[in-house]
Design a protein around this motif. Sequence first.
Motif, PDB file in Angstrom:
ATOM      1  N   UNK A  83       0.837  -1.205   0.000  1.00 50.68           N
ATOM      2  CA  UNK A  83       0.000   0.000   0.000  1.00 50.68           C
ATOM      3  C   UNK A  83       0.869   1.253   0.000  1.00 50.68           C
ATOM      4  N   UNK A  84       1.961   1.230   0.743  1.00 53.64           N
ATOM      5  CA  UNK A  84       2.870   2.375   0.761  1.00 53.64           C
ATOM      6  C   UNK A  84       3.518   2.570  -0.600  1.00 53.64           C
ATOM      7  N   UNK A  85       3.917   1.475  -1.226  1.00 55.62           N
ATOM      8  CA  UNK A  85       4.514   1.568  -2.568  1.00 55.62           C
ATOM      9  C   UNK A  85       3.503   2.122  -3.564  1.00 55.62           C
ATOM     10  N   UNK A  86       2.254   1.667  -3.441  1.00 55.15           N
ATOM     11  CA  UNK A  86       1.219   2.143  -4.345  1.00 55.15           C
ATOM     12  C   UNK A  86       0.986   3.641  -4.154  1.00 55.15           C
ATOM     13  N   UNK A  87       0.917   4.078  -2.901  1.00 57.52           N
ATOM     14  CA  UNK A  87       0.716   5.505  -2.617  1.00 57.52           C
ATOM     15  C   UNK A  87       1.859   6.342  -3.170  1.00 57.52           C
ATOM     16  N   UNK A  88       3.081   5.888  -2.940  1.00 61.93           N
ATOM     17  CA  UNK A  88       4.243   6.621  -3.437  1.00 61.93           C
ATOM     18  C   UNK A  88       4.238   6.674  -4.965  1.00 61.93           C
ATOM     19  N   UNK A  89       3.910   5.572  -5.600  1.00 64.39           N
ATOM     20  CA  UNK A  89       3.861   5.527  -7.057  1.00 64.39           C
ATOM     21  C   UNK A  89       2.772   6.456  -7.590  1.00 64.39           C
ATOM     22  N   UNK A  90       1.616   6.481  -6.933  1.00 67.84           N
ATOM     23  CA  UNK A  90       0.530   7.368  -7.347  1.00 67.84           C
ATOM     24  C   UNK A  90       0.965   8.824  -7.255  1.00 67.84           C
ATOM     25  N   UNK A  91       1.578   9.187  -6.151  1.00 69.41           N
ATOM     26  CA  UNK A  91       2.044  10.565  -5.992  1.00 69.41           C
ATOM     27  C   UNK A  91       3.067  10.922  -7.064  1.00 69.41           C
ATOM     28  N   UNK A  92       3.969   9.990  -7.346  1.00 72.31           N
ATOM     29  CA  UNK A  92       4.988  10.230  -8.372  1.00 72.31           C
ATOM     30  C   UNK A  92       4.350  10.409  -9.747  1.00 72.31           C
ATOM     31  N   UNK A  93       3.437   9.520 -10.096  1.00 73.74           N
ATOM     32  CA  UNK A  93       2.833   9.546 -11.429  1.00 73.74           C
ATOM     33  C   UNK A  93       1.912  10.749 -11.639  1.00 73.74           C
ATOM     34  N   UNK A  94       1.239  11.191 -10.595  1.00 70.24           N
ATOM     35  CA  UNK A  94       0.254  12.276 -10.752  1.00 70.24           C
ATOM     36  C   UNK A  94       0.833  13.638 -10.367  1.00 70.24           C
ATOM     37  N   UNK A  95       1.392  13.745  -9.184  1.00 67.50           N
ATOM     38  CA  UNK A  95       1.869  15.051  -8.725  1.00 67.50           C
ATOM     39  C   UNK A  95       3.196  15.458  -9.358  1.00 67.50           C
ATOM     40  N   UNK A  96       4.087  14.502  -9.575  1.00 63.10           N
ATOM     41  CA  UNK A  96       5.401  14.831 -10.125  1.00 63.10           C
ATOM     42  C   UNK A  96       5.413  14.950 -11.645  1.00 63.10           C
ATOM     43  N   UNK A  97       4.319  14.558 -12.290  1.00 62.10           N
ATOM     44  CA  UNK A  97       4.250  14.616 -13.754  1.00 62.10           C
ATOM     45  C   UNK A  97       2.975  15.329 -14.185  1.00 62.10           C
ATOM     46  N   UNK A  98       2.861  16.635 -13.869  1.00 63.81           N
ATOM     47  CA  UNK A  98       1.635  17.339 -14.235  1.00 63.81           C
ATOM     48  C   UNK A  98       1.465  17.428 -15.757  1.00 63.81           C
ATOM     49  N   UNK A  99       0.220  17.362 -16.162  1.00 67.00           N
ATOM     50  CA  UNK A  99      -0.126  17.490 -17.574  1.00 67.00           C
ATOM     51  C   UNK A  99      -0.451  18.961 -17.822  1.00 67.00           C
ATOM     52  N   UNK A 100      -0.025  19.469 -18.968  1.00 69.37           N
ATOM     53  CA  UNK A 100      -0.255  20.877 -19.281  1.00 69.37           C
ATOM     54  C   UNK A 100      -1.746  21.216 -19.192  1.00 69.37           C
ATOM     55  N   UNK A 101      -2.046  22.307 -18.512  1.00 68.45           N
ATOM     56  CA  UNK A 101      -3.418  22.768 -18.370  1.00 68.45           C
ATOM     57  C   UNK A 101      -4.175  22.125 -17.217  1.00 68.45           C
ATOM     58  N   UNK A 102      -3.541  21.199 -16.544  1.00 68.67           N
ATOM     59  CA  UNK A 102      -4.184  20.494 -15.437  1.00 68.67           C
ATOM     60  C   UNK A 102      -4.062  21.324 -14.160  1.00 68.67           C
TER      61      UNK A 102
END
Length: 114
Positions: free
Chosen positions: A11-30
């Motif tokens: 669960x911790x790995x999943x949370x960290x991966x989610x944060x990395x994929x979403x917060x660390x890689x913003x999509x333009x205009x998001x």
Amino acid sequence: MTSTRKPELQAQRFSALTLEEVLDKPVEGETPQSRLKQVGMMTVLYLMHQRHEKLTLANIKEVTGMTRNTVKESIDPLVARGILRETIVKNSAGRGTAWQYEFGPEIIEKLKLG
């Protein structure tokens, strides 16, 4: 996405991966609000997955209390990022169609590493 690791570590790995994929890689205009909504939705989807519930639009709607359109709007960016894959399947009555989601293969592979 099952693992022989302790569930809390997974669960911790999943949370960290989610944060990395979403917060660390913003999509333009998001917006930041959209990214935060995606992180929250990923948490709900992960918990549903752990309970072996199908990740259908109807099931997600039931769990979250959100409208169908709001659920779809929250999930579409995750599909666009490749975090989720969507397919159209027969609904539970077997007559109509339903949107069903699964975690993308890249996400599963990243969770297996380390």
